[in-house]
Design an enzyme around this catalytic site. Structure first.
Site, PDB file in Angstrom:
ATOM      1  N   SER A 194     -13.284  -1.091  22.515  1.00  0.00           N
ATOM      2  CA  SER A 194     -13.187  -1.497  21.116  1.00  0.00           C
ATOM      3  C   SER A 194     -14.587  -1.571  20.531  1.00  0.00           C
ATOM      4  O   SER A 194     -15.576  -1.739  21.270  1.00  0.00           O
ATOM      5  CB  SER A 194     -12.522  -2.880  21.020  1.00  0.00           C
ATOM      6  OG  SER A 194     -12.668  -3.446  19.724  1.00  0.00           O
ATOM      7  N   TYR A 216     -11.079 -11.640  23.694  1.00  0.00           N
ATOM      8  CA  TYR A 216     -10.965 -10.208  23.406  1.00  0.00           C
ATOM      9  C   TYR A 216     -12.318  -9.523  23.516  1.00  0.00           C
ATOM     10  O   TYR A 216     -12.442  -8.454  24.123  1.00  0.00           O
ATOM     11  CB  TYR A 216     -10.383 -10.019  22.009  1.00  0.00           C
ATOM     12  CG  TYR A 216     -10.059  -8.592  21.644  1.00  0.00           C
ATOM     13  CD1 TYR A 216      -8.916  -7.978  22.145  1.00  0.00           C
ATOM     14  CD2 TYR A 216     -10.881  -7.852  20.800  1.00  0.00           C
ATOM     15  CE1 TYR A 216      -8.609  -6.669  21.811  1.00  0.00           C
ATOM     16  CE2 TYR A 216     -10.589  -6.542  20.456  1.00  0.00           C
ATOM     17  CZ  TYR A 216      -9.447  -5.951  20.968  1.00  0.00           C
ATOM     18  OH  TYR A 216      -9.152  -4.649  20.634  1.00  0.00           O
TER      19      TYR A 216
END
Length: 262
Positions: free
Chosen positions: A152, A165
């Site tokens: 990401s 995350y």
């Protein structure tokens, strides 16, 4: 003639691929794009009807695919996933480890550790598990291979309130680089893709949770002022799995419309 040769190298004819989290969003798009380039695809997902819907779309387009139930956080299920792929298609040439769950939404001082542990388990530990057994199969075959891990932009540009995350996706880059060093002598390439703001159910849910709209949010995350499409990430993963990327390993490729440029 040269462009035709390059086009052939971009294809995945004869290759067998696993795509995790293949029931929706980027995973579904990746499975369909790779099948469109000629790969035989095992579509793995906890949500079996969603995985089957992806398979049905591939079959309807003339491709080859098989749905597989798999919770990538469960080691035995990951082992079974790889075994199912080999039993059905005969081998494993490439894999896209895409399965993930949504980011946590609390600052560190208020973190819910049960949520934190779950995000780490699915967004990081599962990548390790998948790599472990994908590597084992590719090493046993002795003919190289390619693994792509979906990271990401948060891997390198953290956001507040997403500690689990961010830690998980940062770890995905570390696993990718470590894996690339370990298996390069055996001809196995390992890379990561770092998507930006991609229009997926996960992103739409995040917008609903925060009350933002695409018009509010996209200009801050994209030089193009729009969300990306799942197939735009899928194309990057397919390229990294293809022979056209034969000299690329240990790399984290941003598909993020310039978000990391500023």
């Amino acid at each position: 003639m040269e462009s035709n040769k390059q086009g052939a190298r971009n294809r995945l004819d004869g290759k067998v691929a696993i795509v995790t989290g293949g029931g929706m969003g980027m995973g579904a798009a990746t499975a369909q794009v790779m099948a469109g380039y000629g790969a035989k695809v095992l579509v793995a997902d906890r949500n079996v009807p969603a995985a089957q819907a992806t398979v049905d779309a591939i079959l309807a387009a003339g491709g080859q695919a098989l749905a597989c139930a798999c919770d990538v956080g469960d080691e035995q299920q990951v082992i079974a996933m790889v075994e199912t792929c080999v039993a059905h298609f005969g081998r494993l040439d490439c894999a896209v480890n895409n399965a993930a769950i949504a980011p946590d939404l609390l600052p560190i001082a208020e973190a819910d550790m049960a949520v934190w542990d779950r995000v780490i388990a699915i967004d990081l530990r599962s990548v390790m598990l998948c790599m472990k057994y994908e590597f084992r199969q590719m090493l046993a075959q002795g003919q190289g291979g390619s693994v792509v891990n979906i990271a990401s932009v948060s891997s390198v540009r953290p956001q507040p309130g997403n500690s689990a995350y961010v830690a998980a996706k940062h770890g995905v880059i570390g696993l990718t680089k470590t894996g690339s060093v370990e298996v390069a002598p055996k001809g196995i390439r390992v890379n990561a893709v770092m998507p930006g703001a991609i229009d997926t159910p996960m992103l739409r849910q995040a917008l609903d949770d925060t009350g933002y709209t695409e018009a509010d949010f996209a200009p801050a995350l994209s030089l193009f002022g729009r969300f990306g499409r799942p197939e735009e990430v899928a194309e990057a993963s397919a390229w990294l799995c293809s022979d056209a990327a034969s000299y690329v390993t240990g790399h984290a490729l941003g598909v993020e419309a310039g978000y990391l440029s500023r």
